[in-house]
Write an enzyme that holds these catalytic residues in place. Sequence first.
Site, mmCIF file in Angstrom:
data_model
loop_
_atom_site.group_PDB
_atom_site.id
_atom_site.type_symbol
_atom_site.label_atom_id
_atom_site.label_comp_id
_atom_site.label_asym_id
_atom_site.label_seq_id
_atom_site.Cartn_x
_atom_site.Cartn_y
_atom_site.Cartn_z
ATOM 1 N N HIS A 228 0.876 -1.187 0.000
ATOM 2 C CA HIS A 228 0.000 0.000 0.000
ATOM 3 C C HIS A 228 0.909 1.231 0.000
ATOM 4 C CE1 HIS A 228 -3.533 2.350 0.576
ATOM 5 N NE2 HIS A 228 -3.906 1.982 1.793
ATOM 6 N N HIS A 269 -2.233 -2.539 -9.633
ATOM 7 C CA HIS A 269 -3.261 -1.947 -8.777
ATOM 8 C C HIS A 269 -4.484 -2.845 -8.776
ATOM 9 C CE1 HIS A 269 -6.053 0.926 -7.027
ATOM 10 N NE2 HIS A 269 -4.962 1.481 -6.531
ATOM 11 N N ASP A 326 2.581 5.516 -6.808
ATOM 12 C CA ASP A 326 3.834 5.493 -6.048
ATOM 13 C C ASP A 326 5.078 5.427 -6.922
ATOM 14 O OD1 ASP A 326 2.690 5.534 -3.453
ATOM 15 O OD2 ASP A 326 2.110 3.447 -3.696
HETATM 16 N N1 CMC Z 1 5.212 -7.191 -9.875
HETATM 17 C C1 CMC Z 1 5.094 -8.435 -10.373
HETATM 18 N N2 CMC Z 1 3.931 -9.111 -10.471
HETATM 19 C C2 CMC Z 1 2.832 -8.488 -10.035
HETATM 20 C C3 CMC Z 1 2.860 -7.180 -9.497
HETATM 21 C C4 CMC Z 1 4.106 -6.542 -9.429
HETATM 22 N N3 CMC Z 1 4.195 -5.305 -8.932
HETATM 23 N N4 CMC Z 1 1.615 -6.808 -9.140
HETATM 24 C C5 CMC Z 1 0.817 -7.834 -9.441
HETATM 25 N N5 CMC Z 1 1.537 -8.846 -9.978
HETATM 26 C C6 CMC Z 1 1.014 -10.134 -10.490
HETATM 27 C C7 CMC Z 1 0.587 -11.037 -9.347
HETATM 28 O O1 CMC Z 1 1.672 -11.855 -8.934
HETATM 29 C C8 CMC Z 1 -0.520 -11.822 -10.010
HETATM 30 O O2 CMC Z 1 0.077 -12.783 -10.861
HETATM 31 P P1 CMC Z 1 -0.639 -14.217 -11.083
HETATM 32 O O3 CMC Z 1 -1.982 -13.924 -11.675
HETATM 33 O O4 CMC Z 1 0.281 -14.944 -12.011
HETATM 34 O O5 CMC Z 1 -0.711 -14.847 -9.723
HETATM 35 C C9 CMC Z 1 -1.193 -10.803 -10.928
HETATM 36 O O6 CMC Z 1 -0.166 -9.840 -11.214
HETATM 37 C C10 CMC Z 1 -2.382 -10.085 -10.296
HETATM 38 O O7 CMC Z 1 -1.928 -9.407 -9.122
HETATM 39 P P2 CMC Z 1 -2.566 -9.539 -7.680
HETATM 40 O O8 CMC Z 1 -1.479 -9.563 -6.662
HETATM 41 O O9 CMC Z 1 -3.565 -10.671 -7.666
HETATM 42 O O10 CMC Z 1 -3.360 -8.164 -7.627
HETATM 43 P P3 CMC Z 1 -3.914 -7.472 -6.346
HETATM 44 O O11 CMC Z 1 -5.017 -6.627 -6.801
HETATM 45 O O12 CMC Z 1 -4.213 -8.480 -5.289
HETATM 46 O O13 CMC Z 1 -2.685 -6.594 -5.810
HETATM 47 C C11 CMC Z 1 -1.151 -4.801 -5.571
HETATM 48 C C12 CMC Z 1 -2.494 -5.270 -6.155
HETATM 49 C C13 CMC Z 1 -1.051 -3.293 -5.731
HETATM 50 C C14 CMC Z 1 -1.083 -5.160 -4.089
HETATM 51 C C15 CMC Z 1 -0.007 -5.502 -6.340
HETATM 52 O O14 CMC Z 1 -0.063 -5.152 -7.701
HETATM 53 C C16 CMC Z 1 1.367 -5.152 -5.765
HETATM 54 O O15 CMC Z 1 1.810 -5.762 -4.783
HETATM 55 N N6 CMC Z 1 2.095 -4.161 -6.383
HETATM 56 C C17 CMC Z 1 3.385 -3.718 -5.865
HETATM 57 C C18 CMC Z 1 3.223 -2.814 -4.654
HETATM 58 C C19 CMC Z 1 2.674 -1.433 -5.018
HETATM 59 O O16 CMC Z 1 3.169 -0.770 -5.907
HETATM 60 N N7 CMC Z 1 1.662 -0.996 -4.253
HETATM 61 C C20 CMC Z 1 1.056 0.349 -4.416
HETATM 62 C C21 CMC Z 1 -0.356 0.265 -4.869
HETATM 63 S S1 CMC Z 1 -1.043 1.825 -5.440
HETATM 64 C C22 CMC Z 1 -0.970 2.953 -4.115
HETATM 65 C C23 CMC Z 1 -1.454 2.438 -2.830
HETATM 66 O O17 CMC Z 1 -2.499 1.808 -2.727
HETATM 67 O O18 CMC Z 1 -0.775 2.687 -1.830
#
Ligand code: CMC
Length: 390
Positions: A228, A269, A326
Amino acid sequence: SGYFTYDPGFMSTAACESKITYIDGDKGILLHRGYPIEQLAAKSDYLETCYLLLHGELPNPEQKKEFVDTISKHTMVNEQLKSFLNGFRRDAHPMAIMCGIVGALSAFYHDSLDNNNPKHREISAHRLIAKMPTIAAMAYKYSIGQPIMYPRNDLCYSENFLHMMFNTPAGEKRFSPALIRAMDRIFILHADHEQNASTSTVRLAGSTGANPFACIASGIAALWGPAHGGANEAVLTMLDEIGDASNIEKFIAKAKDKNDPFKLMGFGHRVYKNFDPRAQVMKQTCDEVLAELGVNDPKLDLAMKLEEYALNDPYFKERNLYPNVDFYSGIILKAIGIPTSMFTVIFAMSRTVGWISHWTEMLSSPYKISRPRQLYTGYEQRDYEPLDKR
Ligand code: CMC
């Protein structure tokens, strides 16, 4: 008893009704009370956006003046909080200090913590919006061993924050309009984002009747994690680790490797599956700030190359992973001179208005305590065994 849906991570659960913020994740639309984030970032200022989020309408000139005056009158914190601050280690993470001090504010306002009283709710909102920059700057000054700077009510919200962060009693300077504007825009871009994890945490805590300072402290805690708000700090750490464009490929491979917990920070996201409109404004702001300040940060080139690489990679394309808010904010904050450990604090400061607007909205109409159920997967009933039989 009864039936309930199983929705881990709340992928498809709307937990409330809200009139504050609208997101269309497919189209990359973000509206606050109907106004596009791009217009607010270009034309509004942070306190005006705060008023909009809290009250539902843009203020007229009189309302704006009154709101700005009210916020500036609440910027000081009780001197006792200095003693509290002094109990922390100097190397404490400023987010740890924020969780503690904001929670501790509950102890100072016993006279106005009736959640059913709209006047009490409003004064708490004003106090929180006004005091967050003061507390954030206190945490920073403490970490570098400099005297705490008192707020200046003659400065605008963003310049006052820069003043408390970077001035010393030995010499006070004014800040350039470009720098003030950049700071203000960063605050606007983080002001609210509907039911994200920290806002949901604030609503959940608020649904028990907890006081607003305790609720906001819980939001700060939830924001801290790298998935987050902690992502802005993690992006800079990641860019440091990558170091050079020749290492990008290696890090992209790590991010794609399902056996490696590493993720590309600042990418992806839950709701935006096309682009994050805040990231676009942030990138534009980043270009402007670096040009204005004459900063040539090789990290920006590295970030842009990393983005290009990821956007052309089938893994990221198939999963609709784009830079989020971010990704570029850290580079701007670094150019302004804000240390990396303060990035998430700045997110928390800016988001306080969003949190308190949602808290107020929830308390303004009938609501129930948030109490999810579970699918129990543990043991069936069994009998206790005495210690010598185990
Ligand atoms: N790098 C590599 N793979 C990723 C990433 C990433 N940054 N984000 C998502 N994925 C993959 C994930 O492993 C999954 O793959 P698979 O379908 O093969 O299992 C697929 O993409 C879908 O992702 P998810 O984790 O199921 O998506 P989510 O909605 O649960 O998570 C998230 C969203 C923001 C937590 C995640 O994208 C993440 O951890 N990103 C990196 C951290 C980040 O930048 N966070 C800031 C978010 S925006 C501002 C805020 O809210 O603070």
